[in-house]
Write a protein that holds these residues in place. Structure first.
Motif, mmCIF file in Angstrom:
data_model
loop_
_atom_site.group_PDB
_atom_site.id
_atom_site.type_symbol
_atom_site.label_atom_id
_atom_site.label_comp_id
_atom_site.label_asym_id
_atom_site.label_seq_id
_atom_site.Cartn_x
_atom_site.Cartn_y
_atom_site.Cartn_z
ATOM 1 N N SER A 158 -1.501 -25.517 34.708
ATOM 2 C CA SER A 158 -1.566 -24.223 34.018
ATOM 3 C C SER A 158 -2.861 -24.102 33.220
ATOM 4 C CB SER A 158 -0.367 -24.061 33.085
ATOM 5 O OG SER A 158 0.819 -24.027 33.827
ATOM 6 N N GLY A 159 -3.273 -25.182 32.603
ATOM 7 C CA GLY A 159 -4.535 -25.166 31.857
ATOM 8 C C GLY A 159 -5.718 -24.879 32.763
ATOM 9 N N ARG A 161 -5.583 -23.243 35.611
ATOM 10 C CA ARG A 161 -5.483 -21.844 36.033
ATOM 11 C C ARG A 161 -5.962 -20.902 34.936
ATOM 12 N NH1 ARG A 161 0.371 -21.104 38.913
ATOM 13 N NH2 ARG A 161 -0.301 -21.634 41.021
ATOM 14 N N ILE A 162 -5.608 -21.198 33.709
ATOM 15 C CA ILE A 162 -6.040 -20.347 32.588
ATOM 16 C C ILE A 162 -7.552 -20.403 32.448
ATOM 17 C CG2 ILE A 162 -5.995 -20.159 30.065
ATOM 18 C CD1 ILE A 162 -3.012 -20.929 30.249
ATOM 19 N N SER A 163 -8.130 -21.596 32.587
ATOM 20 C CA SER A 163 -9.591 -21.715 32.499
ATOM 21 C C SER A 163 -10.266 -20.917 33.604
ATOM 22 C CB SER A 163 -9.996 -23.186 32.589
ATOM 23 O OG SER A 163 -9.531 -23.895 31.482
ATOM 24 N N ALA A 209 -9.035 -18.331 35.192
ATOM 25 C CA ALA A 209 -8.852 -16.901 34.919
ATOM 26 C C ALA A 209 -9.790 -16.436 33.816
ATOM 27 C CB ALA A 209 -7.408 -16.623 34.533
ATOM 28 N N ALA A 210 -10.011 -17.277 32.804
ATOM 29 C CA ALA A 210 -10.938 -16.908 31.729
ATOM 30 C C ALA A 210 -12.357 -16.780 32.264
ATOM 31 C CB ALA A 210 -10.873 -17.938 30.605
#
Length: 64
Positions: A39-40, A42-44, A46-47
């Motif tokens: 998840s981390g 994926r968030i990176s 997406a950011a």
């Protein structure tokens, strides 16, 4: 003589059950850690995508 042996056997059985539960908790915690790491990432990602989109939007707004 039966009851002391029964108590010892139940003690070992209890320890075995606790051992199995400890392994299950360890496996679940490891899976949770892997999911959090994924998840981390994926968030990176997406950011970074959002940052690139914001830059291109800002450039498009400047040309107007």
């Amino acid at each position: 003589m039966f009851w002391p042996m029964f108590a010892v056997a139940m003690g070992f059985l209890g320890l075995a059950v606790l051992g199995v539960l400890a392994v299950r908790v360890f496996v679940a915690a490891r899976q949770l850690g892997l999911q959090v790491a994924d998840s981390g990432r994926r968030i990176s990602r997406a950011a970074e995508d959002l940052e690139r989109a914001a830059v291109s939007t800002a450039r498009a707004a400047d040309t107007l």
